[in-house]
Design a protein around this motif. Structure first.
Motif, mmCIF file in Angstrom:
data_model
loop_
_atom_site.group_PDB
_atom_site.id
_atom_site.type_symbol
_atom_site.label_atom_id
_atom_site.label_comp_id
_atom_site.label_asym_id
_atom_site.label_seq_id
_atom_site.Cartn_x
_atom_site.Cartn_y
_atom_site.Cartn_z
ATOM 1 N N THR A 194 0.828 -1.204 0.000
ATOM 2 C CA THR A 194 0.000 0.000 0.000
ATOM 3 C C THR A 194 0.864 1.256 0.000
ATOM 4 O O THR A 194 0.474 2.282 -0.559
ATOM 5 C CB THR A 194 -0.928 0.016 1.222
ATOM 6 O OG1 THR A 194 -0.135 -0.130 2.415
ATOM 7 C CG2 THR A 194 -1.926 -1.131 1.155
ATOM 8 N N ASP A 195 2.059 1.176 0.586
ATOM 9 C CA ASP A 195 2.941 2.335 0.631
ATOM 10 C C ASP A 195 3.419 2.697 -0.774
ATOM 11 O O ASP A 195 3.372 3.859 -1.187
ATOM 12 C CB ASP A 195 4.145 2.053 1.535
ATOM 13 C CG ASP A 195 5.152 3.198 1.534
ATOM 14 O OD1 ASP A 195 4.792 4.296 1.989
ATOM 15 O OD2 ASP A 195 6.296 2.993 1.068
ATOM 16 N N PHE A 196 3.870 1.687 -1.530
ATOM 17 C CA PHE A 196 4.351 1.929 -2.894
ATOM 18 C C PHE A 196 3.216 2.452 -3.773
ATOM 19 O O PHE A 196 3.368 3.429 -4.497
ATOM 20 C CB PHE A 196 4.930 0.641 -3.483
ATOM 21 C CG PHE A 196 5.515 0.797 -4.861
ATOM 22 C CD1 PHE A 196 6.807 1.279 -5.037
ATOM 23 C CD2 PHE A 196 4.769 0.461 -5.985
ATOM 24 C CE1 PHE A 196 7.342 1.420 -6.303
ATOM 25 C CE2 PHE A 196 5.301 0.601 -7.262
ATOM 26 C CZ PHE A 196 6.585 1.087 -7.419
ATOM 27 N N ALA A 197 2.060 1.781 -3.707
ATOM 28 C CA ALA A 197 0.910 2.190 -4.505
ATOM 29 C C ALA A 197 0.462 3.606 -4.147
ATOM 30 O O ALA A 197 0.110 4.405 -5.030
ATOM 31 C CB ALA A 197 -0.243 1.205 -4.305
ATOM 32 N N GLY A 198 0.489 3.923 -2.867
ATOM 33 C CA GLY A 198 0.072 5.251 -2.422
ATOM 34 C C GLY A 198 0.993 6.346 -2.933
ATOM 35 O O GLY A 198 0.532 7.414 -3.354
ATOM 36 N N ARG A 199 2.307 6.082 -2.906
ATOM 37 C CA ARG A 199 3.256 7.078 -3.382
ATOM 38 C C ARG A 199 3.115 7.309 -4.883
ATOM 39 O O ARG A 199 3.161 8.442 -5.354
ATOM 40 C CB ARG A 199 4.685 6.657 -3.026
ATOM 41 C CG ARG A 199 5.023 6.858 -1.543
ATOM 42 C CD ARG A 199 6.485 6.598 -1.239
ATOM 43 N NE ARG A 199 6.787 5.171 -1.239
ATOM 44 C CZ ARG A 199 7.577 4.576 -2.111
ATOM 45 N NH1 ARG A 199 8.137 5.274 -3.078
ATOM 46 N NH2 ARG A 199 7.824 3.285 -2.043
ATOM 47 N N ILE A 200 2.940 6.209 -5.638
ATOM 48 C CA ILE A 200 2.768 6.345 -7.080
ATOM 49 C C ILE A 200 1.469 7.076 -7.401
ATOM 50 O O ILE A 200 1.425 7.982 -8.246
ATOM 51 C CB ILE A 200 2.768 4.962 -7.760
ATOM 52 C CG1 ILE A 200 4.140 4.294 -7.604
ATOM 53 C CG2 ILE A 200 2.401 5.086 -9.225
ATOM 54 C CD1 ILE A 200 5.259 5.042 -8.290
ATOM 55 N N ARG A 201 0.414 6.701 -6.697
ATOM 56 C CA ARG A 201 -0.893 7.324 -6.945
ATOM 57 C C ARG A 201 -0.853 8.820 -6.642
ATOM 58 O O ARG A 201 -1.360 9.629 -7.436
ATOM 59 C CB ARG A 201 -1.962 6.647 -6.087
ATOM 60 C CG ARG A 201 -3.353 7.252 -6.254
ATOM 61 C CD ARG A 201 -4.358 6.539 -5.356
ATOM 62 N NE ARG A 201 -5.654 7.201 -5.411
ATOM 63 C CZ ARG A 201 -6.568 6.983 -6.353
ATOM 64 N NH1 ARG A 201 -6.332 6.108 -7.307
ATOM 65 N NH2 ARG A 201 -7.730 7.609 -6.338
ATOM 66 N N SER A 202 -0.240 9.199 -5.547
ATOM 67 C CA SER A 202 -0.213 10.613 -5.186
ATOM 68 C C SER A 202 0.584 11.426 -6.192
ATOM 69 O O SER A 202 0.261 12.587 -6.468
ATOM 70 C CB SER A 202 0.390 10.785 -3.787
ATOM 71 O OG SER A 202 1.752 10.373 -3.761
ATOM 72 N N GLN A 203 1.612 10.832 -6.784
ATOM 73 C CA GLN A 203 2.401 11.549 -7.786
ATOM 74 C C GLN A 203 1.649 11.666 -9.109
ATOM 75 O O GLN A 203 1.614 12.728 -9.715
ATOM 76 C CB GLN A 203 3.729 10.830 -8.018
ATOM 77 C CG GLN A 203 4.685 10.918 -6.848
ATOM 78 C CD GLN A 203 6.019 10.273 -7.153
ATOM 79 O OE1 GLN A 203 6.428 10.210 -8.296
ATOM 80 N NE2 GLN A 203 6.687 9.786 -6.130
ATOM 81 N N LEU A 204 1.038 10.562 -9.552
ATOM 82 C CA LEU A 204 0.371 10.581 -10.853
ATOM 83 C C LEU A 204 -0.908 11.401 -10.846
ATOM 84 O O LEU A 204 -1.330 11.904 -11.886
ATOM 85 C CB LEU A 204 0.068 9.148 -11.302
ATOM 86 C CG LEU A 204 1.287 8.264 -11.575
ATOM 87 C CD1 LEU A 204 0.842 6.882 -12.021
ATOM 88 C CD2 LEU A 204 2.185 8.889 -12.618
ATOM 89 N N LEU A 205 -1.546 11.538 -9.693
ATOM 90 C CA LEU A 205 -2.796 12.289 -9.621
ATOM 91 C C LEU A 205 -2.601 13.724 -9.166
ATOM 92 O O LEU A 205 -3.566 14.448 -8.963
ATOM 93 C CB LEU A 205 -3.785 11.578 -8.684
ATOM 94 C CG LEU A 205 -4.267 10.203 -9.154
ATOM 95 C CD1 LEU A 205 -5.320 9.659 -8.196
ATOM 96 C CD2 LEU A 205 -4.835 10.274 -10.572
ATOM 97 N N ASP A 206 -1.346 14.133 -9.004
ATOM 98 C CA ASP A 206 -1.056 15.507 -8.639
ATOM 99 C C ASP A 206 -1.191 16.364 -9.890
ATOM 100 O O ASP A 206 -0.381 16.292 -10.802
ATOM 101 C CB ASP A 206 0.364 15.601 -8.076
ATOM 102 C CG ASP A 206 0.706 17.006 -7.610
ATOM 103 O OD1 ASP A 206 -0.096 17.925 -7.866
ATOM 104 O OD2 ASP A 206 1.758 17.186 -6.990
ATOM 105 N N LYS A 207 -2.234 17.198 -9.962
ATOM 106 C CA LYS A 207 -2.511 17.963 -11.175
ATOM 107 C C LYS A 207 -1.358 18.906 -11.521
ATOM 108 O O LYS A 207 -1.051 19.123 -12.691
ATOM 109 C CB LYS A 207 -3.800 18.764 -10.987
ATOM 110 C CG LYS A 207 -4.231 19.525 -12.241
ATOM 111 C CD LYS A 207 -4.643 18.563 -13.333
ATOM 112 C CE LYS A 207 -5.250 19.302 -14.512
ATOM 113 N NZ LYS A 207 -4.292 20.143 -15.227
#
Length: 204
Positions: free
Chosen positions: A163-176
């Motif tokens: 969940t940590d890896f997925a969360g970091r990737i998600r927060s970067q890719l969804l940062d407008k």
């Protein structure tokens, strides 16, 4: 919240990054073993079968590189499409394909009947997908190449599916906002070096 339309102003190689990342992770042998099961026994697939996904992925990357070489080469100033005959077009395409082949192409072979012909018709937009694969490789394996002890010791499936890896990737890719410096960190070294060059990079 939000919709995919909110990201329409982003470059194609960034828009396609999430799906390329997911496809690459799902096809890794260590991850395949986590979800693939035999239809009758319910057991995991044999290691030889899961590892075969690596060979398939490598083969697909080579084919992609060959097709990209053909498309970019025929669009370059080095090839005069307006003056070339059909035979010269086929010969040039075969030569560009041959640059990234370990075996000699038959004299009658033309890559234009395969993906290279589609890429040629699409123009340069397909290069975005090649960039996606390079960036995904950097995201997934960059820590190991930098010598991170955690990256070397931890099982890749456990690390990538955490969940940590997925969360970091998600927060970067969804940062407008996605500032330029962060986008630059996704660039693989070869692309970053080319971007800093004073003259345009030559076609592959």
């Amino acid at each position: 919240g939000g919709t995919s339309q909110a990201f329409d102003d982003q470059p194609l190689d960034l828009l396609e990054l999430p799906s390329t990342l997911a496809e690459t992770v799902c096809a890794h042998p260590a991850v395949v073993a986590q979800y693939a099961r035999h239809h009758a026994s319910g057991g995991p697939p044999p290691e030889a079968l899961t590892r075969s996904t690596l060979h398939l992925a490598a083969q697909n990357r080579v084919r992609y590189l060959q097709s990209t070489s053909v498309a970019l080469g025929l669009h370059s100033e080095a090839f005069d499409a307006a003056a070339a005959t059909a035979g010269e077009l086929r010969e040039a395409a075969r030569g560009l394909w041959q640059r990234h082949s370990a075996v000699a192409a038959h004299g009658l072979y033309t890559p234009l009947g395969e993906d290279a012909g589609i890429y040629l018709a699409l123009g340069a937009s397909h290069v975005a997908y090649l960039l996606c694969h390079l960036r995904v490789d950097s995201i997934l394996h960059g820590a190991a190449r930098r010598g991170s002890a955690d990256a070397r010791s931890q099982d890749v499936a456990k690390r990538w599916l955490s969940t940590d890896f997925a969360g970091r990737i998600r927060s970067q890719l969804l940062d407008k906002a996605f500032p330029g410096q962060r986008l630059a960190t996704l660039l693989p070294p070869v692309v970053a070096a080319a971007a800093g060059a004073s003259s345009p990079a030559a076609a592959p």
